[in-house]
Design a protein around this motif. Sequence first.
Motif, PDB file in Angstrom:
ATOM      1  N   SER A   2      -8.494  28.769  -4.226  1.00 34.18           N
ATOM      2  CA  SER A   2      -9.605  29.160  -5.167  1.00 34.18           C
ATOM      3  C   SER A   2     -10.004  30.286  -5.036  1.00 34.18           C
ATOM      4  N   VAL A   3     -10.716  30.609  -6.516  1.00 31.12           N
ATOM      5  CA  VAL A   3     -11.260  32.174  -6.828  1.00 31.12           C
ATOM      6  C   VAL A   3     -11.934  32.539  -5.623  1.00 31.12           C
ATOM      7  N   ASN A   4     -12.354  32.458  -4.530  1.00 31.27           N
ATOM      8  CA  ASN A   4     -12.865  32.830  -3.308  1.00 31.27           C
ATOM      9  C   ASN A   4     -11.983  33.485  -1.986  1.00 31.27           C
ATOM     10  N   GLU A   5     -10.445  33.316  -2.415  1.00 30.98           N
ATOM     11  CA  GLU A   5      -9.692  33.392  -1.445  1.00 30.98           C
ATOM     12  C   GLU A   5      -9.429  34.489  -2.064  1.00 30.98           C
ATOM     13  N   TYR A   6      -9.465  35.105  -3.705  1.00 31.17           N
ATOM     14  CA  TYR A   6      -8.776  36.177  -3.915  1.00 31.17           C
ATOM     15  C   TYR A   6     -10.252  37.298  -4.181  1.00 31.17           C
ATOM     16  N   PHE A   7     -11.324  37.549  -3.722  1.00 29.83           N
ATOM     17  CA  PHE A   7     -12.286  37.608  -4.051  1.00 29.83           C
ATOM     18  C   PHE A   7     -12.907  38.070  -2.636  1.00 29.83           C
ATOM     19  N   ASP A   8     -12.793  38.702  -1.929  1.00 30.39           N
ATOM     20  CA  ASP A   8     -13.855  38.133  -0.646  1.00 30.39           C
ATOM     21  C   ASP A   8     -13.795  39.523  -0.063  1.00 30.39           C
ATOM     22  N   ILE A   9     -15.150  39.844  -0.960  1.00 31.55           N
ATOM     23  CA  ILE A   9     -15.541  41.331  -0.928  1.00 31.55           C
ATOM     24  C   ILE A   9     -17.078  41.222  -0.527  1.00 31.55           C
ATOM     25  N   SER A  10     -16.886  42.251   1.302  1.00 31.65           N
ATOM     26  CA  SER A  10     -18.343  41.724   1.443  1.00 31.65           C
ATOM     27  C   SER A  10     -19.221  43.440   1.528  1.00 31.65           C
ATOM     28  N   PHE A  11     -20.529  42.889   0.659  1.00 29.80           N
ATOM     29  CA  PHE A  11     -21.497  44.599   1.036  1.00 29.80           C
ATOM     30  C   PHE A  11     -22.230  44.720   1.855  1.00 29.80           C
ATOM     31  N   LYS A  12     -23.474  45.664   2.176  1.00 28.35           N
ATOM     32  CA  LYS A  12     -24.111  45.669   2.428  1.00 28.35           C
ATOM     33  C   LYS A  12     -25.503  45.949   1.799  1.00 28.35           C
ATOM     34  N   HIS A  96     -32.633  58.984  -0.906  1.00 32.99           N
ATOM     35  CA  HIS A  96     -31.967  60.167  -0.677  1.00 32.99           C
ATOM     36  C   HIS A  96     -31.558  61.154  -0.157  1.00 32.99           C
ATOM     37  N   GLU A  97     -32.522  61.145   0.850  1.00 30.18           N
ATOM     38  CA  GLU A  97     -32.459  61.886   2.311  1.00 30.18           C
ATOM     39  C   GLU A  97     -31.145  61.353   3.305  1.00 30.18           C
ATOM     40  N   TYR A  98     -31.339  60.271   3.610  1.00 31.45           N
ATOM     41  CA  TYR A  98     -30.545  58.767   4.828  1.00 31.45           C
ATOM     42  C   TYR A  98     -29.505  58.183   3.870  1.00 31.45           C
ATOM     43  N   ALA A  99     -29.899  57.581   2.863  1.00 36.80           N
ATOM     44  CA  ALA A  99     -28.355  56.586   1.909  1.00 36.80           C
ATOM     45  C   ALA A  99     -27.284  57.547   1.681  1.00 36.80           C
ATOM     46  N   GLN A 100     -26.644  57.190   1.787  1.00 35.95           N
ATOM     47  CA  GLN A 100     -25.276  57.296   1.307  1.00 35.95           C
ATOM     48  C   GLN A 100     -25.326  57.726  -0.362  1.00 35.95           C
ATOM     49  N   LYS A 101     -24.389  58.575  -0.219  1.00 34.55           N
ATOM     50  CA  LYS A 101     -24.283  59.661  -2.150  1.00 34.55           C
ATOM     51  C   LYS A 101     -24.043  59.013  -3.226  1.00 34.55           C
ATOM     52  N   ASP A 102     -23.627  57.460  -3.157  1.00 34.28           N
ATOM     53  CA  ASP A 102     -23.415  56.697  -4.111  1.00 34.28           C
ATOM     54  C   ASP A 102     -23.568  55.513  -4.240  1.00 34.28           C
ATOM     55  N   VAL A 103     -25.011  55.639  -3.074  1.00 37.40           N
ATOM     56  CA  VAL A 103     -25.380  53.861  -2.906  1.00 37.40           C
ATOM     57  C   VAL A 103     -26.147  54.027  -4.294  1.00 37.40           C
ATOM     58  N   VAL A 104     -25.745  51.818  -4.423  1.00 32.58           N
ATOM     59  CA  VAL A 104     -26.930  51.992  -6.343  1.00 32.58           C
ATOM     60  C   VAL A 104     -27.949  51.061  -5.972  1.00 32.58           C
ATOM     61  N   ILE A 105     -28.312  52.076  -6.575  1.00 28.99           N
ATOM     62  CA  ILE A 105     -30.144  52.160  -5.855  1.00 28.99           C
ATOM     63  C   ILE A 105     -30.217  50.614  -8.363  1.00 28.99           C
ATOM     64  N   ILE A 154     -25.800  44.082  -9.456  1.00 25.55           N
ATOM     65  CA  ILE A 154     -25.576  45.197  -8.025  1.00 25.55           C
ATOM     66  C   ILE A 154     -24.041  44.262  -8.050  1.00 25.55           C
ATOM     67  N   ALA A 155     -24.417  43.360  -8.204  1.00 23.65           N
ATOM     68  CA  ALA A 155     -22.363  42.973  -7.505  1.00 23.65           C
ATOM     69  C   ALA A 155     -21.363  43.006  -8.342  1.00 23.65           C
ATOM     70  N   ARG A 156     -21.428  43.779  -9.929  1.00 28.09           N
ATOM     71  CA  ARG A 156     -21.061  43.754 -11.513  1.00 28.09           C
ATOM     72  C   ARG A 156     -20.786  45.320 -10.840  1.00 28.09           C
ATOM     73  N   GLU A 157     -21.514  46.189 -10.415  1.00 31.06           N
ATOM     74  CA  GLU A 157     -21.620  47.695 -10.110  1.00 31.06           C
ATOM     75  C   GLU A 157     -20.543  47.588  -8.753  1.00 31.06           C
ATOM     76  N   LEU A 158     -20.852  46.913  -7.940  1.00 34.15           N
ATOM     77  CA  LEU A 158     -19.837  47.371  -6.841  1.00 34.15           C
ATOM     78  C   LEU A 158     -19.078  46.810  -6.718  1.00 34.15           C
ATOM     79  N   THR A 159     -18.271  45.943  -7.528  1.00 37.83           N
ATOM     80  CA  THR A 159     -17.121  45.619  -7.651  1.00 37.83           C
ATOM     81  C   THR A 159     -16.421  46.426  -8.710  1.00 37.83           C
ATOM     82  N   GLN A 160     -16.860  47.454  -9.381  1.00 41.66           N
ATOM     83  CA  GLN A 160     -16.735  47.474  -9.751  1.00 41.66           C
ATOM     84  C   GLN A 160     -15.653  48.858  -9.842  1.00 41.66           C
TER      85      GLN A 160
END
Length: 162
Positions: A2-12, A96-105, A154-160
């Motif tokens: 299945s497609v799922n086996e190729y894209f098994d990404i986890s994001f917080k 901006h103070e506490y999150a990762q610099k490249d966090v997607v907002i 968000i998903a699009r940005e993260l997967t890119q």
Amino acid sequence: ASVNEYFDISFKVMLLGDSAVGKTCVLVRFKDGAFLGGNFIATVGIDFRIWDTAGQERFRSVTHAYYRDAQALLLLYDITRKSSFDNIRAWLTEIHEYAQKDVVIMLLGNKSDMAAERVIKHEEGQKLAKEYGVPFMETSAKTGLNVELAFHAIARELTQRA
Ligand code: GDP
Ligand code: MG
């Protein structure tokens, strides 16, 4: 396979914003949609680990350690409550103070179904988002408007990036 086996990404992903802007409802709406299946995120097999606050946001005392691991933040205000919009700047300062610099907002103006009670114009949300260089959309957890689209973006940005 299945497609799922190729894209098994986890994001917080974290939901932020003042109390009662609709964070939990947006999350529930998104999860219901994902559960019903057929949406983009389910299809590509992205596992969103979504953190919702449990009232700490009332005192803007979200534990700072939480921010560190987040890859994406959905920042919400309520289009019917000006204070929740005005507080977005404080939330962004905190981010901006506490999150990762490249966090997607992503900035979300929620409760867009409440047209009669609206006090924040769509353009005001857009302007603020532009000032901070973040994408913006209005959502409704009640009707479902743009909820999936927001997570999709968000998903699009993260997967890119991944
Ligand atoms: P949180 O504190 O940010 O998690 O906010 P909740 O998700 O608990 O929602 C607070 C209140 O707003 C509840 O009474 C919800 O039913 C209501 N609410 C949340 N989202 C919407 C929406 O999009 N439209 C309308 N009309 N009400 C909403
Ligand atoms: Mg909540």
